[in-house]
Enzyme design. Sequence first.
Site, PDB file in Angstrom:
ATOM      1  N   SER B 157       0.844  -1.197   0.000  1.00  0.00           N
ATOM      2  CA  SER B 157       0.000   0.000   0.000  1.00  0.00           C
ATOM      3  C   SER B 157       0.883   1.253   0.000  1.00  0.00           C
ATOM      4  O   SER B 157       1.797   1.356  -0.825  1.00  0.00           O
ATOM      5  CB  SER B 157      -0.940  -0.057   1.207  1.00  0.00           C
ATOM      6  OG  SER B 157      -2.001   0.846   1.081  1.00  0.00           O
ATOM      7  N   ARG B 227     -11.712   5.460  10.287  1.00  0.00           N
ATOM      8  CA  ARG B 227     -11.233   4.084  10.330  1.00  0.00           C
ATOM      9  C   ARG B 227     -12.296   3.097   9.838  1.00  0.00           C
ATOM     10  O   ARG B 227     -11.987   2.126   9.149  1.00  0.00           O
ATOM     11  CB  ARG B 227     -10.809   3.735  11.753  1.00  0.00           C
ATOM     12  CG  ARG B 227     -10.206   2.365  11.911  1.00  0.00           C
ATOM     13  CD  ARG B 227      -8.934   2.206  11.113  1.00  0.00           C
ATOM     14  NE  ARG B 227      -8.194   1.017  11.527  1.00  0.00           N
ATOM     15  CZ  ARG B 227      -7.051   0.628  10.985  1.00  0.00           C
ATOM     16  NH1 ARG B 227      -6.500   1.343  10.012  1.00  0.00           N
ATOM     17  NH2 ARG B 227      -6.428  -0.443  11.410  1.00  0.00           N
ATOM     18  N   ASP B 322      -8.566  -6.861  -4.511  1.00  0.00           N
ATOM     19  CA  ASP B 322      -8.226  -5.550  -3.944  1.00  0.00           C
ATOM     20  C   ASP B 322      -8.880  -4.472  -4.798  1.00  0.00           C
ATOM     21  O   ASP B 322      -8.519  -4.285  -5.955  1.00  0.00           O
ATOM     22  CB  ASP B 322      -6.699  -5.395  -3.945  1.00  0.00           C
ATOM     23  CG  ASP B 322      -6.227  -4.096  -3.285  1.00  0.00           C
ATOM     24  OD1 ASP B 322      -7.064  -3.222  -2.985  1.00  0.00           O
ATOM     25  OD2 ASP B 322      -5.008  -3.966  -3.068  1.00  0.00           O
ATOM     26  N   HIS B 355      -7.737  -5.601  -0.161  1.00  0.00           N
ATOM     27  CA  HIS B 355      -6.476  -4.893   0.055  1.00  0.00           C
ATOM     28  C   HIS B 355      -5.719  -5.450   1.260  1.00  0.00           C
ATOM     29  O   HIS B 355      -4.494  -5.483   1.279  1.00  0.00           O
ATOM     30  CB  HIS B 355      -6.797  -3.414   0.266  1.00  0.00           C
ATOM     31  CG  HIS B 355      -5.597  -2.518   0.292  1.00  0.00           C
ATOM     32  ND1 HIS B 355      -4.728  -2.410  -0.764  1.00  0.00           N
ATOM     33  CD2 HIS B 355      -5.117  -1.675   1.251  1.00  0.00           C
ATOM     34  CE1 HIS B 355      -3.762  -1.541  -0.459  1.00  0.00           C
ATOM     35  NE2 HIS B 355      -3.988  -1.082   0.752  1.00  0.00           N
ATOM     36  N   ASP B 356      -6.455  -5.881   2.262  1.00  0.00           N
ATOM     37  CA  ASP B 356      -5.861  -6.450   3.469  1.00  0.00           C
ATOM     38  C   ASP B 356      -4.958  -7.648   3.193  1.00  0.00           C
ATOM     39  O   ASP B 356      -4.136  -8.000   4.045  1.00  0.00           O
ATOM     40  CB  ASP B 356      -6.974  -6.915   4.429  1.00  0.00           C
ATOM     41  CG  ASP B 356      -7.132  -5.972   5.614  1.00  0.00           C
ATOM     42  OD1 ASP B 356      -6.474  -4.913   5.623  1.00  0.00           O
ATOM     43  OD2 ASP B 356      -7.908  -6.302   6.526  1.00  0.00           O
TER      44      ASP B 356
END
Lengths: 383, 383
Positions: B157, B227, B322, B355-356
């Site tokens: 990222s 968040r 992602d 994405h994680d």
Amino acid sequence: MSAGFPANSVGLVVPQRQHFEAPLTLECGVTLERFELVYETYGRLNAARDNAVLICHALSGDHHAAGYHAADDRRPGWWDNCIGPGRPVDTNRFFVVCPNNLGGCAGSTGPLSENPATGRPFGPDFPIVTVRDWVESQARLADALGIPSWAAVLGGSLGGMQALQWAIDYPDRVRHAVVIAAAPKLSTQNIAFNEVARHAIRSDANFHGGRYFDHDAVPEHGLMLARMLGHITYLSDDVLMSRFGRELRDGKIGFGYDVEFQIESYLRHQGESFVKRFDANTYLLMTRSLDYFDPSREFNGNLAAAVARASAKFLVVSFSSDWRFSPARSREIVRALLDADRDVSYVEIESEQGHDSFLLEVPLYHRVLRTYFQGMPLSSLEP
Amino acid sequence: MSAGFPANSVGLVVPQRQHFEAPLTLECGVTLERFELVYETYGRLNAARDNAVLICHALSGDHHAAGYHAADDRRPGWWDNCIGPGRPVDTNRFFVVCPNNLGGCAGSTGPLSENPATGRPFGPDFPIVTVRDWVESQARLADALGIPSWAAVLGGSLGGMQALQWAIDYPDRVRHAVVIAAAPKLSTQNIAFNEVARHAIRSDANFHGGRYFDHDAVPEHGLMLARMLGHITYLSDDVLMSRFGRELRDGKIGFGYDVEFQIESYLRHQGESFVKRFDANTYLLMTRSLDYFDPSREFNGNLAAAVARASAKFLVVSFSSDWRFSPARSREIVRALLDADRDVSYVEIESEQGHDSFLLEVPLYHRVLRTYFQGMPLSSLEP
């Protein structure tokens, strides 16, 4: 029609209001002793009363779907490009009805209305209304207007969900259900975005537990955030890129947090203008209603069993770049209808405008709607 | 290594701190007269000083990439599954360095640090730091540690963006750049999400223009919202669906705004725990740095011209699901490297974690990293 309006516009329209004195018991168990719906109509009901079309609005919509409220209105109703003489939903043939939903903030009974028990606005005490409740309230409006059955019920997004629910709940009163850019139920991601929007509103220091009207306050930051977030999900990544790119408003990096990129300016503007016209409690209610929508729930998750109740013909429309309710979600509806041996047509429209496409004059999309509505047989065009 | 830790863990680690007395002029034009970086190291630098690996952290990361700070730590560093003896980045071979970025909130000089001009925390007066500034500060750390060049600079990222910038800015000091789940610059949608997050923080009644510390306040609702929103974009729609579905916490609809769906509970929990460990001003800074990142800017938008400066070998990795930085964005980097005749390997990993994924022990992904790092020739394993 007033001079100055486009020839294929419905022209000047005046919202109407219907009072309902019979109690309405909602899905949540609360009974509204009486309620009102504000609505607009375009075109004329024919003698056979078989040319009525119900337009169901989405999350932030209202009853003002077409035409103008004043000669100097800068913008017509939200679906004006689709409704009018010679337009896809042709008001030379159809009698079009569009109500503001119960729980809304544009005139129908909702959080802004006076709670007879307190003499103050309902605010957060207004019950959460479901898609089924909307269908029920709209059925009463049909009764009041003397409409035994709708030639068509149509809507996009949350409006499409109402069209689907109508076909299930009142099979004898819906001849065509036009379900556009919708889903049979929200995905987890959809619910997640709604939750962030609600959290933004409810954590605003001006929210006061929903009783902001008692504090001369408006949770405008929260509502603005909700709308900004919504707009991101209404547009595709590609259309955001082609419309706003990475353009810097001043041509260079400012090293600060004021607006620098054009997209920031757009989102803030959208958020700020929304705050002026929409009520935060209604936004909460509408998003919760979206979360709850799932006609398969009482059929053990079997959507085909739910839609097997319907006898309408269906037109399901999706848009290629819609990632809020993607074509895959529309295909779930189509698959269920096929499994239940229902009559369904499905069109996936190529469009880069994302979820917003359903509101836009995408040529192939409008041609599909036009052809579909032209194909509906009506008894007579004369009232 | 302490007993009780897994055999392939780096075990107990102690963060270190480096003071820099030479002034650092940032891209924004502000000069920091002095600054500090807190960092961790794992493994040992060899005699040839050619086995050093720099780990660059992402938006909310810090210097604690691997191992434990205490014998009773419940969780190891954020990339522990990837770094350790026998792990993909093998600390039996490599000397791994991970700093907290300048402008961070985990110990390096940033908004929480004392502003020598006022004796109070910098807060909103801390300058916005760019990816190039981070590379520059990390180069000074390399100098201080006696590392003439990195065997590899890697990150996911925003960390991957730093690896790319390192290869461009210091071609002689980076032998391999490992760019994971990154993009050559943010898309409009990426910037839009960042803007909503920043707006949530800055419109929080407790933000006080960034001087919340002067009011014994924390803009916790805004940071929590930021968040929550982030987490939606870190995960794919599919993995949200498979992990949380539409499960109702109490098994039935509650007709209210408390947590009903499991996903709501998850998001609130993630938001609440983030507020306890992260600083709002740093969040603003990190997202702005993401917005600004674009190594092609000074090459008239020609990314190939930018990466033509690099002499490192590249490994670019993306993940199929992602949607924050999709495989298409990684392919833009790969295409530019190919156009510039650079040495690049590219792997798109099938993973439903979104994405994680870059933080997770996805087997094929870890095998790729392991193989890539095993293939790097080093002078000697002995210090």
